[in-house]
Design a protein around this motif. Sequence first.
Motif, short mmCIF file in Angstrom:
data_model
loop_
_atom_site.label_atom_id
_atom_site.label_comp_id
_atom_site.label_asym_id
_atom_site.label_seq_id
_atom_site.Cartn_x
_atom_site.Cartn_y
_atom_site.Cartn_z
N LEU A 40 0.84 -1.20 0.00
CA LEU A 40 0.00 0.00 0.00
C LEU A 40 0.88 1.24 0.00
N TRP A 41 0.50 2.23 -0.82
CA TRP A 41 1.18 3.51 -0.71
C TRP A 41 0.53 4.23 0.47
N HIS A 42 1.27 5.10 1.09
CA HIS A 42 0.83 5.71 2.33
C HIS A 42 1.52 7.06 2.52
N VAL A 43 1.15 7.71 3.60
CA VAL A 43 1.86 8.90 4.04
C VAL A 43 1.97 8.81 5.57
N TRP A 44 3.11 9.23 6.11
CA TRP A 44 3.29 9.29 7.56
C TRP A 44 2.93 10.69 8.00
N HIS A 45 2.01 10.79 8.96
CA HIS A 45 1.54 12.10 9.41
C HIS A 45 1.14 11.99 10.88
N GLU A 46 1.69 12.85 11.71
CA GLU A 46 1.34 12.95 13.12
C GLU A 46 1.36 11.60 13.83
N GLY A 47 2.47 10.85 13.66
CA GLY A 47 2.67 9.62 14.41
C GLY A 47 1.97 8.38 13.91
N ALA A 48 1.45 8.41 12.68
CA ALA A 48 0.76 7.23 12.15
C ALA A 48 0.88 7.21 10.63
N ALA A 49 0.68 6.01 10.07
CA ALA A 49 0.63 5.87 8.61
C ALA A 49 -0.83 5.98 8.19
N TYR A 50 -1.08 6.74 7.13
CA TYR A 50 -2.43 6.91 6.61
C TYR A 50 -2.49 6.31 5.21
N VAL A 51 -3.57 5.58 4.94
CA VAL A 51 -3.80 4.99 3.63
C VAL A 51 -5.22 5.32 3.19
N VAL A 52 -5.41 5.37 1.87
CA VAL A 52 -6.74 5.60 1.31
C VAL A 52 -7.00 4.50 0.30
N GLY A 53 -8.25 4.04 0.24
CA GLY A 53 -8.55 2.98 -0.72
C GLY A 53 -9.98 2.51 -0.64
N ASP A 54 -10.21 1.33 -1.24
CA ASP A 54 -11.51 0.67 -1.32
C ASP A 54 -12.52 1.42 -2.17
N GLY A 55 -12.07 2.31 -3.02
CA GLY A 55 -12.97 2.98 -3.94
C GLY A 55 -12.54 2.69 -5.37
N PRO A 56 -13.35 3.09 -6.34
CA PRO A 56 -12.99 2.87 -7.74
C PRO A 56 -11.65 3.53 -8.09
N GLY A 57 -10.74 2.76 -8.66
CA GLY A 57 -9.44 3.29 -9.06
C GLY A 57 -8.45 3.46 -7.94
N GLU A 58 -8.79 3.03 -6.73
CA GLU A 58 -7.88 3.17 -5.59
C GLU A 58 -7.46 1.79 -5.10
N GLN A 59 -6.45 1.75 -4.25
CA GLN A 59 -5.91 0.49 -3.76
C GLN A 59 -6.93 -0.22 -2.85
N PRO A 60 -6.98 -1.55 -2.93
CA PRO A 60 -7.88 -2.29 -2.04
C PRO A 60 -7.29 -2.36 -0.63
N LEU A 61 -8.17 -2.37 0.36
CA LEU A 61 -7.77 -2.44 1.76
C LEU A 61 -8.45 -3.65 2.43
N PRO A 62 -8.19 -4.87 1.94
CA PRO A 62 -8.91 -6.03 2.48
C PRO A 62 -8.49 -6.38 3.90
N LEU A 107 -2.23 13.03 1.97
CA LEU A 107 -2.35 11.95 1.00
C LEU A 107 -2.45 12.48 -0.43
N LYS A 108 -3.14 13.57 -0.60
CA LYS A 108 -3.35 14.14 -1.94
C LYS A 108 -2.02 14.46 -2.62
N GLY A 109 -1.06 14.95 -1.86
CA GLY A 109 0.25 15.27 -2.42
C GLY A 109 1.05 14.04 -2.84
N LYS A 110 0.73 12.89 -2.29
CA LYS A 110 1.46 11.65 -2.61
C LYS A 110 0.77 10.82 -3.69
N ARG A 111 -0.48 11.11 -3.99
CA ARG A 111 -1.24 10.29 -4.95
C ARG A 111 -0.75 10.57 -6.36
N LEU A 112 -0.24 9.53 -7.01
CA LEU A 112 0.27 9.68 -8.38
C LEU A 112 -0.81 9.30 -9.38
N ASN A 113 -0.82 9.98 -10.51
CA ASN A 113 -1.69 9.64 -11.64
C ASN A 113 -3.17 9.60 -11.29
#
Length: 176
Positions: A40-62, A107-113
Amino acid sequence: MTSERERSGSELLDRALVEEATKKSGLIWVRGPGTADRALWHVWHEGAAYVVGDGPGEQPLPGLSDGGTAEVTVRSKDKGGRLVVWTAAVAELAPGGEPWRAAVAELKGKRLNAPDGEAMPDRWQRECRVLRLTPTGATAPLPDGPLARPPLPSPATTREPAPAGLPRLLFKRRAR
């Protein structure tokens, strides 16, 4: 027997290792209960890793659910080997709330394409989940042996072999 001071120092070193390694790595390998490791791509922010997903065109988070736990493996950005394995408490952020907006801004700054550019946060709010993976404590020992597994099923296919003449076309020297 280890003293309280040694244990406290070890915990601080573990926390520093988790933060630095996760901050510098572009991918983390996350395993939820009963699921396989997933990059998973992620971003580290305020002591934790944040991920976004489970939507169309985004990474799955099973297997990642609010209030659950996950095992996070962090790789070296330059060599690709495992650096640290840590347990995370998983929390789903409420869409539109202040913590959600702060995480999405990072997260927005790290999202490619991204297909929708500036409209991406609105789509994430409607269709995706944003999760915070917070380290719970000490790191786990790295495994001794290889962890090679077959790839996960995917709709992706292998293309046909490259035509025999392609290398000559690509590397042909231009006449001067």
